[in-house]
Design a protein around this motif. Structure first.
Motif, PDB file in Angstrom:
ATOM      1  N   SER A 100      11.460  -4.071  -2.468  1.00 42.04           N
ATOM      2  CA  SER A 100      12.071  -2.916  -1.799  1.00 42.04           C
ATOM      3  C   SER A 100      13.540  -3.205  -1.501  1.00 42.04           C
ATOM      4  CB  SER A 100      11.329  -2.642  -0.495  1.00 42.04           C
ATOM      5  OG  SER A 100      11.711  -3.599   0.467  1.00 42.04           O
ATOM      6  N   PRO A 101      14.336  -2.183  -1.101  1.00 43.83           N
ATOM      7  CA  PRO A 101      15.739  -2.438  -0.742  1.00 43.83           C
ATOM      8  C   PRO A 101      15.866  -3.537   0.325  1.00 43.83           C
ATOM      9  CG  PRO A 101      15.340  -0.076  -0.861  1.00 43.83           C
ATOM     10  CD  PRO A 101      13.990  -0.757  -1.018  1.00 43.83           C
ATOM     11  N   MET A 102      14.904  -3.608   1.224  1.00 44.51           N
ATOM     12  CA  MET A 102      14.909  -4.609   2.292  1.00 44.51           C
ATOM     13  C   MET A 102      14.586  -6.006   1.767  1.00 44.51           C
ATOM     14  SD  MET A 102      15.276  -4.919   5.589  1.00 44.51           S
ATOM     15  CE  MET A 102      15.193  -3.217   6.181  1.00 44.51           C
ATOM     16  N   GLY A 103      14.033  -6.072   0.549  1.00 42.30           N
ATOM     17  CA  GLY A 103      13.630  -7.368   0.007  1.00 42.30           C
ATOM     18  C   GLY A 103      12.152  -7.655   0.188  1.00 42.30           C
ATOM     19  N   LYS A 104      11.411  -6.636   0.656  1.00 46.06           N
ATOM     20  CA  LYS A 104       9.965  -6.822   0.822  1.00 46.06           C
ATOM     21  C   LYS A 104       9.258  -6.717  -0.525  1.00 46.06           C
ATOM     22  CE  LYS A 104       9.042  -5.388   5.541  1.00 46.06           C
ATOM     23  NZ  LYS A 104       8.270  -4.502   6.411  1.00 46.06           N
ATOM     24  N   ILE A 105       8.267  -7.561  -0.702  1.00 47.73           N
ATOM     25  CA  ILE A 105       7.444  -7.503  -1.907  1.00 47.73           C
ATOM     26  C   ILE A 105       6.329  -6.492  -1.663  1.00 47.73           C
ATOM     27  CG2 ILE A 105       5.859  -8.784  -3.387  1.00 47.73           C
ATOM     28  CD1 ILE A 105       8.463 -10.092  -3.673  1.00 47.73           C
ATOM     29  N   ARG A 106       6.172  -5.566  -2.609  1.00 48.82           N
ATOM     30  CA  ARG A 106       5.076  -4.618  -2.494  1.00 48.82           C
ATOM     31  C   ARG A 106       4.167  -4.758  -3.702  1.00 48.82           C
ATOM     32  NH1 ARG A 106       8.195   0.798  -1.085  1.00 48.82           N
ATOM     33  NH2 ARG A 106       9.546  -0.020  -2.689  1.00 48.82           N
ATOM     34  N   ILE A 107       2.914  -5.053  -3.420  1.00 53.24           N
ATOM     35  CA  ILE A 107       1.932  -5.253  -4.476  1.00 53.24           C
ATOM     36  C   ILE A 107       1.349  -3.893  -4.832  1.00 53.24           C
ATOM     37  CG2 ILE A 107      -0.285  -6.317  -5.010  1.00 53.24           C
ATOM     38  CD1 ILE A 107       1.759  -8.464  -4.660  1.00 53.24           C
ATOM     39  N   GLY A 108       1.540  -3.476  -6.049  1.00 54.75           N
ATOM     40  CA  GLY A 108       1.028  -2.173  -6.463  1.00 54.75           C
ATOM     41  C   GLY A 108      -0.459  -2.198  -6.754  1.00 54.75           C
ATOM     42  N   GLU A 109      -1.016  -1.015  -6.998  1.00 58.83           N
ATOM     43  CA  GLU A 109      -2.473  -0.948  -7.152  1.00 58.83           C
ATOM     44  C   GLU A 109      -2.977  -1.628  -8.421  1.00 58.83           C
ATOM     45  OE1 GLU A 109      -4.161   2.981  -7.723  1.00 58.83           O
ATOM     46  OE2 GLU A 109      -2.160   3.798  -7.998  1.00 58.83           O
ATOM     47  N   GLU A 112      -3.199  -5.317  -7.597  1.00 60.55           N
ATOM     48  CA  GLU A 112      -4.323  -5.576  -6.697  1.00 60.55           C
ATOM     49  C   GLU A 112      -5.648  -5.501  -7.446  1.00 60.55           C
ATOM     50  OE1 GLU A 112      -5.092  -2.893  -3.424  1.00 60.55           O
ATOM     51  OE2 GLU A 112      -6.162  -4.455  -2.340  1.00 60.55           O
ATOM     52  N   LEU A 115      -5.974  -8.583  -9.651  1.00 59.16           N
ATOM     53  CA  LEU A 115      -6.149  -9.752  -8.783  1.00 59.16           C
ATOM     54  C   LEU A 115      -7.605  -9.909  -8.362  1.00 59.16           C
ATOM     55  CD1 LEU A 115      -4.271 -11.802  -7.332  1.00 59.16           C
ATOM     56  CD2 LEU A 115      -4.018 -10.145  -5.496  1.00 59.16           C
TER      57      LEU A 115
END
Lengths: 126, 173
Positions: A100-109, A112, A115
Motif C-alpha cells: 500500500s502507499p503506507m508500505g503495508k503488505i496486503r495479502i490478496g485472496e 491466501e 497458502l
C-alpha cells in the motif's frame, strides 16, 4: 529463495504486482544458475495489471536471461488453478502481496487461497 | 451507538494540543515534519516486533529509514505524540494516487492502553480535515479487534475484507 542446490521443478505465479515482478527476477536468476525446470503462470490479481502485458514482460525477461520456460495465462479462479498446477512441481513461488502507499503488505485472496490449499512448498517473495 | 458517542468532524481537534492520558501522563500532540526524523526513527527502533502490522514498521534501522523516507514526503501529514520530549506515538496520512489518504498510527508499548492511540487518531483526522483531506482509508488485520473498535468509534466504516485485512474508510468535511 530456498537454500537447496540442484535443479527443481518450479512454478512461478505472477500477477504483475511489484513483489511478483521481484519474484520473477529472483526465480529467473535462480533457474539460470541452478538449471531449474521453470514454468510461469500469469493470473489477474489485485494489482489489476493486464495479463497479456505481464506475460509479455515475463517472456522478455526469460529470453534475456536465456531461460526456457512455458508461460501460461490463467483465466478464472486463479487460486484453484494454481493449486492444481502446483501438484506437478517441487515448489510454487509467488510475490508476497500488494504494497500500500503506507508500505503495508496486503495479502490478496489468491495468495491466501494458495497458502492454505497448496500441497506444494510455497515461497512468498519480499 | 448513542448520539453523544457519535463524533462529528467538530470533534476532531487540530494539533498542537495536550491531553492527560489514562496513566496521568502529559501527552503533547503536534504536527511532525522532516526535522523530527531522528526522533521518529528512535521511536520505531524501540518498537516491539509483536506490534507490527502488515510488515510495518520494518525491524532494522536502515529499513525503518527507507520506509520513513518514502512516506514522509511533502503532501503527506504526520502527527507526533510526545511525553517529556520523547516521541511515544506517530500517526501518518499518506496520499494514494486516487485523491484519498491511507492512515496508520503506532504507539510505543509502554504507552498503549491509556487512550493515546485514540487521541492521536482524532488529532490526525483533525489535521487532515484542516488541510483539506477528504477521504481517509486504512487496512487493519482482521484479528486486531482493539484497533478495529477504536476506528469504528471515531467513525470509520468497513468497506471490505481483502483476506487477512479489513479495509475501512471515512469522509471528512
Amino acid at each position: 529463495m530456498p537454500a537447496q542446490s540442484g535443479c527443481m521443478k518450479v512454478l512461478l505465479a505472477l500477477d504483475g504486482s511489484e513483489l511478483s515482478m521481484r519474484a520473477l527476477d529472483r526465480t529467473v536468476e535462480r533457474a539460470r544458475e541452478a538449471g531449474d525446470d521453470l514454468a510461469v503462470a500469469v493470473y489477474e490479481g489485485a494489482a489489476a495489471a493486464d495479463v497479456d502485458e505481464v506475460a509479455e514482460t515475463a517472456t522478455e525477461r526469460l529470453s534475456a536471461a536465456g531461460v526456457d520456460a512455458a508461460v501460461h495465462r490463467l483465466e478464472d479462479e486463479a487460486g484453484s488453478r494454481l493449486v492444481e498446477l502446483a501438484d506437478d512441481y517441487d515448489e510454487l513461488v509467488m510475490g508476497g502481496g500488494e504494497i500500500s502507499p503506507m508500505g503495508k503488505i496486503r495479502i490478496g485472496e489468491t495468495i491466501e487461497f494458495v497458502l492454505v490449499n497448496a500441497q506444494t512448498t510455497l515461497t512468498l517473495v519480499r | 451507538m448513542s448520539p453523544e458517542e457519535s463524533p462529528t468532524d467538530d470533534d476532531f481537534p487540530v494539533p498542537p494540543r495536550s491531553v492527560v492520558d489514562g496513566e496521568g501522563r502529559d501527552i503533547r500532540f503536534r504536527e511532525g515534519d522532516e526535522g523530527d526524523l531522528e526522533a521518529v526513527v528512535d521511536m520505531y527502533t524501540q518498537f516491539d516486533p509483536s506490534d507490527r502490522a502488515q510488515g510495518i514498521p520494518p525491524s532494522k534501522e536502515p529499513a525503518i529509514r527507507d520506509w520513513l523516507d518514502a512516506i514522509t514526503t511533502s503532501g503527506n501529514l504526520q502527527v507526533i505524540a510526545e511525553h517529556e520530549g520523547d516521541v511515544v506515538g506517530h500517526g501518518m496520512l499518506v496520499s494514494d494516487e486516487d485523491g484519498g489518504y491511507e492512515l496508520a498510527l503506532f504507539v510505543l508499548q509502554d504507552y498503549q492502553g491509556a487512550g493515546i492511540g485514540t487521541e492521536l487518531l482524532r488529532t490526525l483526522l483533525g489535521l487532515g480535515s484542516d488541510r483539506g483531506v477528504e477521504r481517509v482509508w486504512l487496512s487493519v488485520e482482521r484479528w486486531n479487534e482493539p484497533a478495529i473498535t477504536v476506528y469504528e468509534k471515531v467513525g470509520f466504516e468497513r468497506t471490505g475484507q481483502a483476506s487477512f485485512e479489513i479495509e475501512m474508510d471515512m469522509t471528512l468535511d
